[in-house]
Design a protein around this motif. Structure first.
Motif, mmCIF file in Angstrom:
data_model
loop_
_atom_site.group_PDB
_atom_site.id
_atom_site.type_symbol
_atom_site.label_atom_id
_atom_site.label_comp_id
_atom_site.label_asym_id
_atom_site.label_seq_id
_atom_site.Cartn_x
_atom_site.Cartn_y
_atom_site.Cartn_z
ATOM 1 N N GLN A 202 0.802 -1.215 0.000
ATOM 2 C CA GLN A 202 0.000 0.000 0.000
ATOM 3 C C GLN A 202 0.835 1.266 0.000
ATOM 4 O O GLN A 202 0.303 2.363 -0.182
ATOM 5 N N ARG A 203 2.142 1.138 0.180
ATOM 6 C CA ARG A 203 3.004 2.309 0.210
ATOM 7 C C ARG A 203 3.137 2.905 -1.195
ATOM 8 O O ARG A 203 3.320 2.181 -2.171
ATOM 9 N N GLN A 204 3.042 4.193 -1.280
ATOM 10 C CA GLN A 204 2.998 4.870 -2.581
ATOM 11 C C GLN A 204 4.364 4.979 -3.244
ATOM 12 O O GLN A 204 4.484 4.913 -4.457
ATOM 13 N N SER A 205 5.419 5.161 -2.452
ATOM 14 C CA SER A 205 6.752 5.335 -3.028
ATOM 15 C C SER A 205 7.775 4.562 -2.213
ATOM 16 O O SER A 205 7.567 4.278 -1.024
ATOM 17 N N HIS A 206 8.879 4.228 -2.873
ATOM 18 C CA HIS A 206 9.937 3.458 -2.227
ATOM 19 C C HIS A 206 11.279 4.117 -2.548
ATOM 20 O O HIS A 206 11.552 4.447 -3.705
ATOM 21 N N PRO A 207 12.127 4.307 -1.549
ATOM 22 C CA PRO A 207 13.378 5.058 -1.756
ATOM 23 C C PRO A 207 14.397 4.293 -2.581
ATOM 24 O O PRO A 207 14.445 3.061 -2.552
ATOM 25 N N THR A 208 15.220 5.038 -3.294
ATOM 26 C CA THR A 208 16.360 4.450 -3.993
ATOM 27 C C THR A 208 17.472 4.187 -2.977
ATOM 28 O O THR A 208 17.375 4.589 -1.803
ATOM 29 N N SER B 125 17.890 6.001 0.566
ATOM 30 C CA SER B 125 17.942 5.192 1.794
ATOM 31 C C SER B 125 19.157 5.551 2.640
ATOM 32 O O SER B 125 19.057 5.694 3.868
ATOM 33 N N ILE B 126 20.302 5.702 1.985
ATOM 34 C CA ILE B 126 21.522 6.067 2.711
ATOM 35 C C ILE B 126 21.360 7.441 3.357
ATOM 36 O O ILE B 126 21.779 7.655 4.503
ATOM 37 N N SER B 127 20.725 8.372 2.654
ATOM 38 C CA SER B 127 20.504 9.715 3.212
ATOM 39 C C SER B 127 19.615 9.657 4.445
ATOM 40 O O SER B 127 19.876 10.329 5.450
ATOM 41 N N ILE B 128 18.560 8.853 4.385
ATOM 42 C CA ILE B 128 17.649 8.724 5.529
ATOM 43 C C ILE B 128 18.358 8.067 6.710
ATOM 44 O O ILE B 128 18.195 8.483 7.865
ATOM 45 N N LEU B 129 19.182 7.051 6.421
ATOM 46 C CA LEU B 129 19.928 6.385 7.488
ATOM 47 C C LEU B 129 20.918 7.343 8.146
ATOM 48 O O LEU B 129 21.068 7.351 9.383
#
Length: 435
Positions: free
Chosen positions: A219-225, A229-233
């Motif tokens: 159901q999630r609309q978008s998924h990180p590259t 992902s590294i930026s969020i971490l």
């Protein structure tokens, strides 16, 4: 269309748990075998005039696999967050199987020389890379498919599957010790359990092939590259590092009471291989019982209370318990001490896995969980056999592994206090049982 009955829902959930945790079984089956047969592996691949050096090289290669876990956590974890839980778990299983086949088929040092230890090391690195995201993928899948307010119970089966693998490996090892002579085991018999692990790979692939994607992910609309992902971490580095210290207690305790325990029983306590294996088998059964209990209790009273209570018990009791064991090294005492540590581990880990899935940002839940877990395993758990062996050698205290576990428990205690203080300030977590 008739509504589903409670029994049919239970069977459906149990089937999903079996499908998703099957890869965990293979991972820990091979890891335990490597630890138990360390002395035979040392002779085959790392021969040295000094037995201590040979064993340390073997445990060093065992631990080296864990150094690949953080890399696998970021790369494969981010990939799973992008492509989905089902496809990702099939990918990690493929890499794990390749590493296992490599270790089984490599000839000894006497046959191919330096290539033998290098190929074994390559197999362990490949296993470590895949395992970096395996635990996170499984734990997050279980958390996302869990019944509301029962996340602790469902995620506990991630570790529960590992205990089944320990039971199977210990039982198999016990039978081999009863049927094969020591020279046969020393030369080639130790390879039999690894070969059996390879034979069950097709069955695990079949189970995971039929796994459905979680509703929450779909159901999630978008998924990180990977870059996102590294930026969020990086933006949540403090959560990842605190999570790592929270996992330190789990991974150190687990490898101490399962992977290292047989070697400790034989080499330090001078018990028979059969007695050491039997103790390990009973400890795995104990773990299997306490893990879901810890998860269920944390669902009812909150994760924090369980985590703090168990870390405090570990700090206060681990070294004294091992001291008692080394002063009266027999089967009954070893069983009693390790069952006590099993209670602490099972209760703690039953709450910890769910807590770790809840503190990670939703977009990188697998990568964040996997990175925290992998860093803890690389720094604490994976080198527990080597550190324990070295502590005993250089301190002269046979109970010295207790210092290491108590240190890991202290790290987990402070990390838990920090994370829950942060939770209360930022309202992290979606499950009321988190607090």
């Amino acid at each position: 269309m008739p509504s589903a009955t409670p029994s049919s829902l239970f069977r459906a959930k149990a089937k999903v748990i079996l499908q998703v945790t099957s890869g965990n079984f293979l991972e820990q089956f091979d890891f335990f075998l490597f630890g138990f047969y360390a002395t035979y592996i040392a002779h085959t691949f790392f021969p040295a005039k000094n037995e201590f050096i040979s064993l340390m090289m073997t445990f060093g290669v065992f631990g080296a696999g864990f150094l690949m876990r953080p890399l696998g956590a970021v790369v494969l974890g981010a990939w799973i967050d992008k492509v989905g839980r089902r496809k990702g778990l099939i990918g990690t299983l493929s890499l794990m199987a390749a590493g296992t086949f490599l270790i089984v088929l490599v000839p000894g040092y006497e046959t191919i020389g330096i290539w033998a230890p290098l190929l074994v090391l390559s197999g362990r690195l490949l296993q470590g890379f895949s395992a970096g995201a395996e635990l996170g993928g499984v734990s997050v899948y279980l958390a996302e498919m869990a019944t509301p307010n029962r996340r602790g119970f469902y995620t506990s089966w991630q570790s529960g599957s590992q205990q089944v693998s320990i039971m199977a490996a210990a039982a198999l090892g016990y039978m081999l010790n009863m049927t094969l002579s020591e020279p046969v085991l020393h030369d080639w018999g130790w390879r039999i359990p690894f070969a059996i692990g390879c034979l069950i790979v097709p069955f695990i692939f079949f189970l995971r092939k039929n796994l459905n994607e979680t509703v929450e992910y779909a159901q999630r609309q978008s998924h990180p590259t990977l870059k996102q992902s590294i930026s969020i971490l990086l933006a949540n580095w403090n959560v990842v590092i605190a999570g790592m210290f929270m996992v330190a207690m789990t991974t150190t305790a687990f490898y101490l009471i399962t992977v290292y325990a047989p070697t400790f029983g034989r080499k330090v306590l001078h018990l028979s291989a059969s007695d050491s294996l039997l103790v390990t088998l009973l400890v795995a059964i104990s773990n299997f019982i306490w893990l879901p209990i810890g998860g269920m209790i944390s669902d009812r009273i909150g994760r924090k209370s369980v985590l703090l209570a168990m870390t405090a018990l570990a700090i206060v009791t681990t070294w004294p318990a091992l001291r008692m064991l080394t002063h009266a090294p027999d089967f009954s005492m070893m069983l009693g001490v390790l069952l006590w540590l099993s209670f602490i581990y099972g209760m703690y880990n039953g709450a910890m896995v769910a807590a770790l899935t809840e503190i990670m940002p939703e977009e990188v839940r697998v990568a964040g969980f996997s990175l925290a877990y992998s860093l803890a395993t690389a720094i604490f758990g994976g080198f527990t056999p080597a550190i324990s062996t070295a502590l005993i050698q250089y301190t002269g205290d046979k109970a010295a592994p207790g210092y290491w576990m108590s240190f890991a428990a202290a790290c987990a205690l402070f990390a838990t206090l920090y994370l829950y203080r942060r939770v209360s300030q930022h309202h992290f977590g979606t499950d009321k049982s988190f607090g």
